[in-house]
Write an enzyme that holds these catalytic residues in place. Structure first.
Site, PDB file in Angstrom:
ATOM      1  N   ASP A  64       0.861  -1.178   0.000  1.00  0.00           N
ATOM      2  CA  ASP A  64       0.000   0.000   0.000  1.00  0.00           C
ATOM      3  C   ASP A  64       0.903   1.236   0.000  1.00  0.00           C
ATOM      4  OD1 ASP A  64      -2.985   0.953   0.567  1.00  0.00           O
ATOM      5  OD2 ASP A  64      -1.616   2.241   1.722  1.00  0.00           O
ATOM      6  N   ILE A  65       0.648   2.169  -0.922  1.00  0.00           N
ATOM      7  CA  ILE A  65       1.453   3.395  -0.986  1.00  0.00           C
ATOM      8  C   ILE A  65       1.091   4.279   0.208  1.00  0.00           C
ATOM      9  CG2 ILE A  65       2.039   5.420  -2.371  1.00  0.00           C
ATOM     10  CD1 ILE A  65       1.185   3.838  -4.844  1.00  0.00           C
ATOM     11  N   GLU A  77      -4.580   2.252  -4.482  1.00  0.00           N
ATOM     12  CA  GLU A  77      -3.128   2.340  -4.378  1.00  0.00           C
ATOM     13  C   GLU A  77      -2.522   1.053  -3.837  1.00  0.00           C
ATOM     14  OE1 GLU A  77      -4.736   4.280  -0.542  1.00  0.00           O
ATOM     15  OE2 GLU A  77      -5.337   3.997  -2.619  1.00  0.00           O
TER      16      GLU A  77
END
Length: 671
Positions: free
Chosen positions: A519-520, A563
């Site tokens: 996950d960004i 994301e």
């Protein structure tokens, strides 16, 4: 094995093995060779295997069949024949040599034999020696003709060039009572290569130095030379090798075939042995028929090499049809072409929407080297020419075009073929589009010594380029259904399918499997601060980064949603998966994302890892995903920009947290 390979028309590159004694060819599905061509008849032709080889017969008299450009109703096929039926062209390939035709004679009445006038009879000669003995008894032949006939008999059955030259050298050493014999063959009409040499003694071998002066004289004049005493011949006084080799008397003659020097033979002696005009006549006569034998060897070798190339081409085209991933497909083609054409450098350049050429795959040259080649140089110029004309370009020596050889390449020969896509329009017309080119250079030295590309190489590359065009269209359709258009990694639907397949395979083979969920960090802040276009650039960059950090053929990178990204690592245990995750974290920290207007930002990711080990209880995709998701949540809760593995300790922590939560009473419930 014999086969037909489609070189023009739909399904270009497809091959059909001729396994049955009788093969039928046509558009109808009940044929053993089904051709998808609307102009081909339902049952158009048949190919019958006989003891003499393969015979092609036309079954539709209203439509012609062309073999090598000529119309035939029936003909025997030979290796390399080009067969055109309607809009489809095949090449016929056969690994084994067909048997010779069996001669059938009409019966002869015995009375006719008695009535015929027969003046003499003798049994069939058993060998060349019996012929010589017969001629010798009649006094009709001298010693030179005996030698010629003997050599013809001993050499004519040899079809391998190296072996032919070695046998020739052996025979000449004894025939001329020589100290040294040297046979040089022409490589590519430009260079002579020492192919065989024989010496009567070790000293003769140690002293031996080929005389460039003598060889140059023979090559330029195409005439044989005789020297009774090299020290007295003014033409050769400057030849240092003659004196160093203690060369006294020598013969040197060219082997000329159709006005071309195909070889040079030199015989010399350092003893009190003086060659005469009769010896020069004899060696010249030998050279005359040896020239034909050498050419036969070259033709035979080229035929076998072309035969092998067609066989391997068939295997390569079949393999290409199994690739649906565009990057893997291009890599496979660039590797296949270097093997097929025996060269060390190959590149695939595809046309972009803006008209520029982009190097998509390369063998034998780094992309950094290619990037350093500025547009407008020779490579781009010739590639543009091929794209504009839509046909291959074969250059055997770049100097013939007025250019100096580029030091980046080891040879002066190169070959470029266009990648042409063909589409059938509803109107029935065929639309062609050049997608790019395949380039090859640095040909390895073949058994014949040549390092230049040939017409056979051009045909092979053209067929492979046509198959690549078809495979690229298939890959494009597959990509639209499975790949995320923004990040260029797989879609969630394809990821779920691959995860299920990989889990089954790992459980069947008792190997581990690991799953990463990424996950960004603070991605919403990026969108809110710089805009959604900046967020898209980050997503695009993360997708490219992840593909570089994993194995391209076995691992799967996908966009799970928003994301979030996932990576499947078949065969990786928890320790290896953690190393991959750490490598991704370091790469993200070093990455700079360009978001437009000269702005550059940095981002980090959080990673959760879950692993299935052999012997554990049967795992399901949903349960494995849930474990990796819990680990990702823990990574974010404990500071982000880190990797957390699913362990029993993490499971215990989750259970403790769940047990301490106070359940909120429902509305209207009694406290």
């Amino acid at each position: 094995m014999a086969q037909l390979i489609i070189v023009e028309g739909e399904n270009r590159g497809k091959s059909f093995e001729l396994k049955r004694p009788l093969e039928s060819l046509g558009r109808a599905p009940d044929n053993s060779i089904v051709v998808n061509d609307r102009r081909v008849s339902a049952n158009h032709a048949e190919i019958q295997r006989t003891k003499a080889g393969y015979e092609l017969r036309n079954l539709d008299r209203s439509k012609a069949i062309l073999v090598n450009g000529e119309v035939f109703k029936a003909t025997r096929l030979q290796h390399g024949d080009w067969i055109t039926i309607a809009d489809t062209t095949f090449v016929f390939s056969e690994d084994s040599e067909p048997q010779l035709d069996r001669v059938e004679l009409q019966s002869i009445d015995t009375d006719d034999l008695l009535r015929s006038q027969i003046h003499g009879r003798r049994k069939q000669f058993e060998d060349a020696e019996s012929v010589i003995e017969s001629l010798d008894r009649s006094g009709a032949v001298d010693a030179r003709l005996k030698v010629l006939l003997r050599l013809v008999n001993r050499l004519s059955a040899t079809l391998e060039l190296q072996r032919l030259c070695e046998k020739l050298a052996d025979e000449l050493l004894e025939t001329f009572d020589a100290d040294r014999v040297l046979v040089l063959t022409m490589e590519d009409e430009r260079r002579l290569r020492p192919t065989a040499s024989r010496f009567r003694s070790e000293r003769a071998e140690q002293d031996h130095q080929p005389s460039r002066t003598v060889i140059r004289e023979v090559l330029n004049t195409k005439e044989g030379v005789l020297c009774t005493d090299a020290g007295d011949d003014e033409r050769f006084l400057s030849g240092k090798s003659i004196a160093d080799s203690n060369m006294r008397s020598f013969l040197c003659v060219p082997c000329v075939y159709q006005s071309r020097v195909v070889a040079i033979v030199q015989v010399d002696s350092s003893r009190e042995r003086t060659y005469r005009e009769e010896d020069l006549d004899l060696l010249s006569g030998i050279a005359q028929f040896v020239a034909v034998l050498i050419e036969n060897c070259k033709v035979y070798r080229k035929g076998r090499e072309y035969n092998q190339s067609l066989f391997h081409l068939s295997r390569a085209t079949q393999r290409l049809s199994s690739f649906l991933d565009r990057e893997l497909l291009l890599r496979e083609v660039s590797q296949s072409v270097t093997r097929l054409l025996s060269c060390s450098k190959a590149g695939i350049l595809l046309l972009q929407d803006d008209g520029r050429l982009r190097l998509e795959s390369v063998q034998g040259m780094t992309k950094e080297v290619w990037a350093s080649i500025k547009a407008g140089e020779l490579g781009d110029r010739f590639c543009r020419k091929v794209i504009e004309e839509g046909r291959p370009l074969l250059v055997q020596d770049i100097r013939e075009l007025g250019y100096e050889p580029n030091p980046r390449y080891a040879t002066r020969s190169f070959l470029i073929a266009p990648i042409v896509s063909k589409t059938q329009l509803p109107s029935g017309e065929e639309q062609t589009k050049v997608l790019g080119v395949i380039t090859v250079t640095d040909k390895s030295e073949s058994r014949g010594g040549s390092r230049t590309f040939s017409g056979h190489d051009q045909k092979i590359l053209d067929i492979l380029a046509g198959q690549l065009a078809i495979a690229l269209k298939n890959a494009e359709l597959y990509e639209k259904a499975t790949v995320d258009g923004l990040t260029r990694v797989y879609l969630r639907r394809h990821f779920e399918q691959r995860l299920e397949e990989n889990l089954r395979d790992c459980q069947a083979t008792a190997t581990p499997l690991s799953l990463l969920i990424l996950d960004i960090d603070h991605f919403k802040h990026t969108n809110d601060t710089y805009g959604h276009q900046a967020g898209d650039e980050v997503l695009r960059g993360v997708g490219a980064l992840l593909k570089k950090q994993v194995r391209p053929t076995s691992d799967t990178v996908a966009r799970y949603g928003g994301e979030e990204f996932t990576v499947i690592l078949p065969g990786a245990d928890g320790a290896l998966a953690a190393k991959v995750a750490q490598r991704i974290l370091r790469a993200m920290e070093e990455e700079r994302f360009e978001i437009g207007d000269g702005q550059v930002i940095q981002k980090t990711v959080s990673i959760g890892v879950a692993t299935v080990m052999p012997g554990e209880a049967r795992e399901t995709p949903a349960r494995l995903l849930k474990k990796a998701d819990y680990a990702l949540y823990e990574a974010k809760e404990t500071g982000r920009n880190r990797c957390v593995r699913w362990t029993d300790e993490l499971l215990a922590k989750i259970r403790r947290t769940a047990s301490t939560r106070v359940r909120k009473p429902e509305d209207g419930a009694a406290e």
